[in-house]
Design an enzyme around this catalytic site. Structure first.
Site, short mmCIF file in Angstrom:
data_model
loop_
_atom_site.label_atom_id
_atom_site.label_comp_id
_atom_site.label_asym_id
_atom_site.label_seq_id
_atom_site.Cartn_x
_atom_site.Cartn_y
_atom_site.Cartn_z
N THR A 142 13.11 113.54 -58.39
CA THR A 142 14.39 114.17 -58.03
C THR A 142 15.46 113.83 -59.06
O THR A 142 15.50 112.72 -59.56
CB THR A 142 14.85 113.66 -56.65
OG1 THR A 142 13.84 113.90 -55.71
CG2 THR A 142 16.12 114.37 -56.19
N ARG A 151 6.39 121.82 -47.29
CA ARG A 151 7.28 120.72 -46.89
C ARG A 151 8.65 120.92 -47.51
O ARG A 151 8.77 121.19 -48.70
CB ARG A 151 6.68 119.40 -47.30
CG ARG A 151 7.53 118.15 -47.04
CD ARG A 151 8.30 117.68 -48.24
NE ARG A 151 8.91 116.35 -48.07
CZ ARG A 151 9.67 115.77 -48.99
NH1 ARG A 151 9.91 116.39 -50.13
NH2 ARG A 151 10.20 114.58 -48.78
N GLY A 210 12.20 118.96 -48.26
CA GLY A 210 12.75 117.60 -48.30
C GLY A 210 14.24 117.59 -48.03
O GLY A 210 14.81 118.52 -47.48
N ASP A 211 14.90 116.52 -48.47
CA ASP A 211 16.34 116.37 -48.20
C ASP A 211 17.21 117.13 -49.20
O ASP A 211 18.35 117.47 -48.91
CB ASP A 211 16.72 114.89 -48.21
CG ASP A 211 16.46 114.24 -49.57
OD1 ASP A 211 15.36 114.43 -50.12
OD2 ASP A 211 17.34 113.56 -50.09
N THR A 222 18.27 110.49 -53.84
CA THR A 222 16.89 110.52 -54.32
C THR A 222 16.11 109.45 -53.59
O THR A 222 16.67 108.40 -53.25
CB THR A 222 16.80 110.26 -55.84
OG1 THR A 222 15.41 110.18 -56.22
CG2 THR A 222 17.50 108.98 -56.26
N GLY A 223 14.83 109.76 -53.29
CA GLY A 223 14.02 108.77 -52.58
C GLY A 223 13.25 109.42 -51.46
O GLY A 223 12.84 110.59 -51.57
N GLY A 248 12.77 111.47 -48.79
CA GLY A 248 13.59 112.57 -48.27
C GLY A 248 13.68 112.64 -46.76
O GLY A 248 14.75 112.89 -46.21
#
Lengths: 175, 133
Positions: B1, B29, B31-32, B51-52, B54
């Protein structure tokens, strides 16, 4: 009045022992380059929204980072890209998800914000929208990097051997 | 990210994030990153890019949480970001980090894992590039 900009290229288990010096140098150079793309917009009196888009585009074009050209692969072996942009002054926002061919997903997010009444578009319809906006599309080979493909094989093998999909190592998960 | 946050010379804030997601994620999927308020947020108070892990950022609406703490609890950006990344993210069993800039041009880059690729600059001061704490 002054301006400020910050960028990131991902977080996770970045073991000093695992990064080769030349790889770290490439990553640092990529970060510095992307930062300057955004800072140049601000220095010229440009808007924060244009600055963050310019910086993120540079990171998407850099295979060192998990976005755009350096994206990781999903469990079916292809990339699914997502991006977002948001303007604090107006709270206008645009996001995309499930893209497979758009070279710069952050530009597609910006077009969603600019040209539609929605916040998020996804998957095939979002790809057709991006193409209709004239954004550059690439074939799958453009997004392929050996490093990410190897990480996918490693992760699929781990899951097949009974590993918990949610427990992958940070490095493998996030590239 | 990858992501960027900025405050321009007119004092406006903006955030942008882009990602390939997680290796071997299920096809489909989300993510965030594209979930406004989770991995990306900007208002008149603060701009945030995350970032990380999500799913943790989504479940905690963590990018928005930073703004809420600043607007409603009067916290500084540094205190709000620290609490969200070092307490709330961990409480959701998540790892990762955020970059954020507030209306005064203050920049923070907290993360609760080994490292985060990041860089920042104010005006024409020499840029900072970092990976580890």
């Amino acid at each position: 009045m002054s301006f400020s900009i910050a960028i990131h290229g991902g977080a996770g288990t970045i073991l000093r022992s695992e990064i080769q010096p030349e790889e770290e140098a490439r990553i640092r150079a990529g970060l510095a380059h992307a930062l300057e793309q955004g800072r140049a917009v601000l220095r010229a009196g440009g808007a924060a929204l244009d600055a963050v888009q310019a910086a993120v585009m540079a990171l998407e074009d850099d295979p060192c980072f998990n976005a755009g050209r350096g994206a990781v692969f999903n469990d079916a072996g292809f990339v699914e890209l997502e991006a977002a942009a948001m303007d604090g002054a107006t709270r206008a926002a645009g996001t995309v998800t499930g893209l497979r061919r758009v070279r710069n997903p952050v530009c597609a997010a910006r077009e969603v914000m600019r040209r539609t009444p929605h916040v998020t578009l996804g998957f095939e319809a979002a790809e057709r929208f991006a193409e209709a906006c004239g954004l550059p599309l690439e074939d799958a080979a453009y997004f392929h990097t050996d490093k990410r493909w190897a990480a996918l094989q490693q992760e699929l093998a781990r899951i097949a051997a009974g590993g918990d999909a949610s427990q992958a190592s940070e490095q493998v998960k996030h590239g | 990210t990858v992501g960027a946050v900025a405050r321009d010379a007119q004092g406006r804030l903006a955030a942008a994030t882009s990602t390939g997601g997680r290796t071997a994620k299920m096809a489909g999927r989300i993510g965030d990153t594209p979930v406004i308020g989770a991995g990306t947020w900007a208002d008149e108070t603060v701009a945030v890019s995350a970032t990380g892990h999500g799913e943790s950022f989504v479940r905690g609406a963590l990018a928005h949480e930073i703004s809420a703490r600043m607007r409603l609890a009067g916290q500084s950006l540094a205190d709000a970001a620290e609490a969200v990344v070092m307490q709330e993210l961990g409480a959701l069993a998540g790892t990762g980090g955020i970059i954020a800039v507030d209306r005064n041009g203050t920049i923070v880059t907290p993360f609760n894992c080994e490292g985060m690729y990041r860089a920042w600059a104010v005006d024409d001061a020499p840029p900072q590039v970092a990976i580890y704490h």
